[in-house]
Enzyme design. Structure first.
Site, PDB file in Angstrom:
ATOM      1  N   GLY A   1       0.837  -1.197   0.000  1.00 18.09           N
ATOM      2  CA  GLY A   1       0.000   0.000   0.000  1.00 18.09           C
ATOM      3  C   GLY A   1       0.867   1.241   0.000  1.00 18.09           C
ATOM      4  O   GLY A   1       2.042   1.170   0.362  1.00 18.09           O
TER       5      GLY A   1
ATOM      6  N   CYS B   1       5.122  -6.234   1.674  1.00 18.52           N
ATOM      7  CA  CYS B   1       5.465  -4.811   1.754  1.00 18.52           C
ATOM      8  C   CYS B   1       4.720  -4.155   2.924  1.00 18.52           C
ATOM      9  O   CYS B   1       4.991  -4.447   4.073  1.00 18.52           O
ATOM     10  CB  CYS B   1       5.192  -4.139   0.415  1.00 18.52           C
ATOM     11  SG  CYS B   1       5.955  -2.539   0.249  1.00 18.52           S
ATOM     12  N   TYR B   2       3.737  -3.281   2.656  1.00 22.73           N
ATOM     13  CA  TYR B   2       2.945  -2.673   3.732  1.00 22.73           C
ATOM     14  C   TYR B   2       2.357  -3.758   4.630  1.00 22.73           C
ATOM     15  O   TYR B   2       2.313  -3.615   5.847  1.00 22.73           O
ATOM     16  CB  TYR B   2       1.825  -1.854   3.088  1.00 22.73           C
ATOM     17  CG  TYR B   2       0.990  -1.030   4.033  1.00 22.73           C
ATOM     18  CD1 TYR B   2       1.415   0.238   4.429  1.00 22.73           C
ATOM     19  CD2 TYR B   2      -0.228  -1.490   4.519  1.00 22.73           C
ATOM     20  CE1 TYR B   2       0.641   1.011   5.281  1.00 22.73           C
ATOM     21  CE2 TYR B   2      -1.009  -0.719   5.377  1.00 22.73           C
ATOM     22  CZ  TYR B   2      -0.565   0.530   5.749  1.00 22.73           C
ATOM     23  OH  TYR B   2      -1.329   1.295   6.590  1.00 22.73           O
TER      24      TYR B   2
ATOM     25  N   HIS C   1       8.025  -7.558  -3.710  1.00 24.50           N
ATOM     26  CA  HIS C   1       6.746  -7.953  -4.324  1.00 24.50           C
ATOM     27  C   HIS C   1       6.883  -9.249  -5.126  1.00 24.50           C
ATOM     28  O   HIS C   1       7.345  -9.226  -6.257  1.00 24.50           O
ATOM     29  CB  HIS C   1       6.239  -6.828  -5.237  1.00 24.50           C
ATOM     30  CG  HIS C   1       5.798  -5.629  -4.467  1.00 24.50           C
ATOM     31  ND1 HIS C   1       4.510  -5.459  -4.038  1.00 24.50           N
ATOM     32  CD2 HIS C   1       6.491  -4.563  -4.006  1.00 24.50           C
ATOM     33  CE1 HIS C   1       4.411  -4.334  -3.358  1.00 24.50           C
ATOM     34  NE2 HIS C   1       5.608  -3.772  -3.321  1.00 24.50           N
TER      35      HIS C   1
ATOM     36  N   GLU D   1       4.533 -10.807  -6.471  1.00 28.03           N
ATOM     37  CA  GLU D   1       3.493 -10.863  -7.503  1.00 28.03           C
ATOM     38  C   GLU D   1       3.903 -10.205  -8.804  1.00 28.03           C
ATOM     39  O   GLU D   1       3.224 -10.367  -9.807  1.00 28.03           O
ATOM     40  CB  GLU D   1       2.198 -10.222  -6.966  1.00 28.03           C
ATOM     41  CG  GLU D   1       2.234  -8.713  -6.731  1.00 28.03           C
ATOM     42  CD  GLU D   1       2.826  -8.305  -5.381  1.00 28.03           C
ATOM     43  OE1 GLU D   1       3.642  -9.058  -4.820  1.00 28.03           O
ATOM     44  OE2 GLU D   1       2.491  -7.209  -4.903  1.00 28.03           O
TER      45      GLU D   1
ATOM     46  N   ASP E   1      -6.567  -4.329 -27.143  1.00 25.83           N
ATOM     47  CA  ASP E   1      -7.670  -4.283 -26.191  1.00 25.83           C
ATOM     48  C   ASP E   1      -8.995  -3.988 -26.877  1.00 25.83           C
ATOM     49  O   ASP E   1      -9.975  -4.703 -26.706  1.00 25.83           O
ATOM     50  CB  ASP E   1      -7.419  -3.209 -25.123  1.00 25.83           C
ATOM     51  CG  ASP E   1      -5.998  -3.218 -24.630  1.00 25.83           C
ATOM     52  OD1 ASP E   1      -5.328  -4.245 -24.827  1.00 25.83           O
ATOM     53  OD2 ASP E   1      -5.556  -2.210 -24.063  1.00 25.83           O
TER      54      ASP E   1
ATOM     55  N   LYS F   1      -3.228  -7.455 -19.905  1.00 27.30           N
ATOM     56  CA  LYS F   1      -2.921  -7.560 -21.332  1.00 27.30           C
ATOM     57  C   LYS F   1      -2.679  -8.999 -21.781  1.00 27.30           C
ATOM     58  O   LYS F   1      -3.201  -9.424 -22.808  1.00 27.30           O
ATOM     59  CB  LYS F   1      -1.680  -6.722 -21.605  1.00 27.30           C
ATOM     60  CG  LYS F   1      -1.437  -6.423 -23.039  1.00 27.30           C
ATOM     61  CD  LYS F   1      -2.246  -5.227 -23.403  1.00 27.30           C
ATOM     62  CE  LYS F   1      -1.723  -4.374 -24.461  1.00 27.30           C
ATOM     63  NZ  LYS F   1      -2.438  -3.088 -24.464  1.00 27.30           N
TER      64      LYS F   1
END
Ligand code: XMP
Length: 512
Positions: free
Chosen positions: A54, A81-82, A169, A171, A226, A368
Site C-alpha cells: 500500500g 510490503c505494507y 513484491h 506478484e 484491447d 494484457k
C-alpha cells in the site's frame, strides 16, 4: 476445496496481480478492501490470508490498519510490503519510517533455508522493491529468512504459525520465482489447486446481453489489442446491434489510420466500422497545453465529443463500449480510493459525468496477457494481437510540452524509424514497447561544417509482461547505433539521441 485465499487490499498498484497469479496457479482468490468489516469474507472460511502492499506509511495518522478479527481467525498469513510492516508492528516488532526516499526497482535478495523458497534453486536472486518504510526488528518468534545489501529484514517468518512477511513484491513479473514463492505459501497453508476459471467468453457474452437487452452499442476501436478484442467479444454478444468507430485524431503513428482500417475490415467485416476524421479538432483543443494531465483530460473529452457526434449519425445508440483494462482502471483511481493516482488514462479518467451513454467495459478485470489469450480464443489474427501497445492519447504524450503539427511530424518519423529497425533486428518479440519521446531541450551539434542547435529525442524501449512493471531493454550496440544514426540523419530538427534507462517503478513507461 480446502479453502480459498483472502487478499486484503491496502491500496497497492499490484493487488490485482496477486489475485491473478494465484488464480493462474489454480487457487481461488478474493480481494477485500482494507477498512471494510471483515465478517463477510471471513464467514466464507478462507484457508489463507494475504495482506497487500500500500502507498501509506503504517504509522501515519489514518493509515489503514490490521483488523483484529483477521488475526483472531488464526489463518496462515503472507504480508507483502505494507502488509509485512503491519504484521511486524502489530506483533511487537519495530519499524523504521522513511521521511524521504526509499527503495524502488530491482534488488538482490539472499535467502536462508525456508519452505517459502522451495524449488527456487538459488540462494541469491533478483526481487522487485517499491517501499519507503521498512522493518527494523521482526517481532518475537520471527526469524529473518532473506536480506538485501540495503535491507537486513527483507523477509521474515514465524513457521510454527505459518506467518510470513516479504518486503519485496513476489506478484510482479520482475521478481525471480515470484509465482513459485506465492505457490509455496499456499502449499504451506495446506491449500490445494482445485479452482478453475469458468469460460470468460461465455459468462461475459451472457453478461453483455443481459446489460444491453437488445440496445445498440457503439464501440471505440483503436486497432490495438484491447479494443479489437473488446469489439469482437461485443460482436459475438450483440451481433447487428454493434457499431464500431475508429477516430483518426491526428495523434496516430505513420499510416496507422489506413492500416488499421484495412486490417480490421478484412478480418471482421461484421464490425460495422466507420472512421471519424478529427485531426484538426484534436489539435485545436491541444493548442498551448503543456501539462500532461491536462492533455490527457482534453483528449479524453475530445474522444467523447467525437463519439457523441458519430452516435448521432449512427443512432440511436444506448451504450458505449471500451477496451479498458485493469491496469488502466487501477492507475486512474483517485488518491482517496485504494490506489495512489498515477495517470488518468484517457479512456477512464477523461469521461465526463453526464455521459450520454451507459458504459460497457468487458475487459476491465483483465491484464494484457489475458486479453491476448482471449483474443486467440476468439480468432483474432496474430498480427492484430501482437501489435505494440499504443496509448489512447497517442503521440501527444510523447511530446514533452505543447503538441504542434511540426513536432508531431518529428516524433512520428522517429517512431517509424525505431519500429523499422527493431523489426529488422529480429528482437521485436522480446520488447514490450520501443518508441521516441521528443524533448523540449535543444543542444548544440555539428553537421557537415555547420553548427546546429536542435532538439533531442529519448528512446524508450522496455521489456514487460503486463505493463505494471517494466525494465529498460538491454539492446545490442548495433541496434542502438542504427537508431541513433538514422534518427539524426533522417529526421529534420534532431541532433541528439538519448536512451532511457529507467525502470517502472519508479518511472512509468510513457513519459507523460
Ligand atoms: P505507463 O506509462 O502508465 O503505461 O507505465 C503503461 C502502459 O499503458 C499504456 N498507456 C495507455 N494506454 N490509454 C491507453 O489505452 C492511456 O491513456 C495510456 N497511457 C499509457 C502505455 O503505452 C503502456 O503500455
Amino acid at each position: 476445496m480446502t479453502g480459498h485465499v483472502l487478499i486484503i487490499d491496502y491500496g497497492s498498484q499490484y493487488t490485482q496481480l496477486i489475485a491473478r497469479k494465484i488464480r493462474a496457479a489454480g487457487y481461488y482468490a478474493e480481494i477485500w478492501p482494507a477498512g471494510s468489516p471483515v465478517t463477510e469474507p471471513l464467514a466464507k472460511k478462507p484457508g489463507a490470508l494475504i495482506l497487500s502492499g500500500g502507498p501509506d506509511s503504517v504509522e501515519a495518522p489514518g493509515a489503514p490498519q490490521l483488523d483484529e478479527a483477521l488475526l483472531e481467525a488464526h489463518l496462515p498469513i503472507l504480508g507483502i510490503c505494507y502488509g509485512m510492516q503491519l504484521l511486524a508492528r502489530r506483533l511487537g516488532g519495530e519499524l523504521a519510517c522513511q521521511t524521504q526516499g526509499g527503495e524502488y526497482g530491482p534488488a538482490r535478495l539472499t535467502v536462508t533455508d525456508s519452505p517459502l523458497w522451495a524449488g527456487l534453486g538459488q540462494k541469491t536472486f533478483s526481487v522487485w522493491m517499491s517501499h519507503g518504510d521498512r522493518v527494523k526488528r521482526p517481532p518475537k518468534g520471527f526469524t529473518t529468512i532473506g536480506q538485501t545489501q540495503d535491507l537486513p529484514q527483507a523477509a521474515m517468518a514465524a513457521p510454527d504459525k505459518a506467518i510470513y512477511g516479504l518486503q519485496f513484491h513476489p506478484e510482479v513479473h520482475h521478481t525471480f520465482g515470484g509465482e513459485k514463492i506465492l505457490e509455496n505459501f499456499l502449499k504451506i497453508a495446506g491449500l490445494s489447486p482445485d479452482w478453475r476459471l469458468d469460460s470468460f467468453v461465455t459468462t461475459t457474452v451472457k453478461a453483455i446481453q443481459e446489460k444491453t437487452q437488445g440496445g445498440r452499442v457503439l464501440c471505440a476501436l483503436s486497432g490495438g489489442v484491447d479494443s479489437t478484442v473488446a469489439a469482437v467479444l461485443l460482436a459475438k454478444a450483440v451481433g447487428e446491434n454493434l457499431r464500431c468507430v475508429f477516430v483518426d485524431n491526428g495523434l496516430l503513428r505513420h499510416n496507422e489510420a489506413i492500416e488499421v482500417e484495412t486490417a480490421l475490415k478484412a478480418a471482421f467485416p461484421k464490425l460495422n466500422l466507420t472512421v471519424a476524421k478529427a485531426q484538426k479538432f484534436f489539435l485545436d483543443q491541444l493548442k498551448g497545453v503543456v501539462d500532461p494531465e491536462e492533455k490527457r483530460r482534453i483528449i479524453g473529452k475530445a474522444f467523447i465529443e467525437v463519439f457523441t457526434k458519430e452516435a448521432a449519425k449512427l443512432g440511436p445508440i444506448d451504450f458505449l463500449a471500451q477496451g479498458t483494462l485493469y491496469p488502466d482502471v487501477i492507475e486512474s483511481i483517485s488518491p482517496h480510493g485504494p490506489s495512489a493516482m498515477i495517470k488518468s488514462h484517457h479512456n477512464v479518467g477523461g469521461l465526463p459525468k453526464d455521459l450520454p451513454f451507459a458504459l460497457i467495459e468487458p475487459l476491465r478485470d483483465l491484464f494484457k496477457d489475458e486479453v491476448r489469450a482471449l483474443g486467440e480464443e476468439l480468432g483474432v489474427p496474430r498480427e492484430l494481437l501482437w501489435r505494440q501497445p499504443f496509448p489512447g492519447p497517442g503521440l501527444a504524450i510523447r511530446i514533452v510540452g505543447e503538441v504542434t503539427e511540426p513536432d508531431l511530424a518529428i516524433v512520428r518519423q522517429a517512431d517509424l524509424i525505431i519500429r523499422e529497425e527493431l523489426e529488422k533486428s529480429g528482437l521485436a518479440e522480446d520488447i514490450w514497447q520501443a518508441f521516441a519521446v521528443l524533448l523540449p531541450v535543444k543542444s548544440v551539434g555539428v553537421m557537415g561544417d555547420g553548427r546546429t542547435y536542435q532538439r533531442a529525442v529519448a528512446i524508450r524501449a522496455v521489456t514487460s509482461v503486463d505493463a505494471m512493471t517494466a525494465d529498460w531493454a538491454r539492446l545490442p550496440d548495433s541496434l542502438l547505433t542504427r537508431w541513433s544514426s538514422r534518427l539524426i540523419n533522417e529526421v529534420n530538427g534532431l541532433n541528439r539521441v538519448l536512451y532511457d534507462i529507467s525502470t517502472k517503478p519508479p518511472s512509468t513507461i510513457e513519459w507523460e
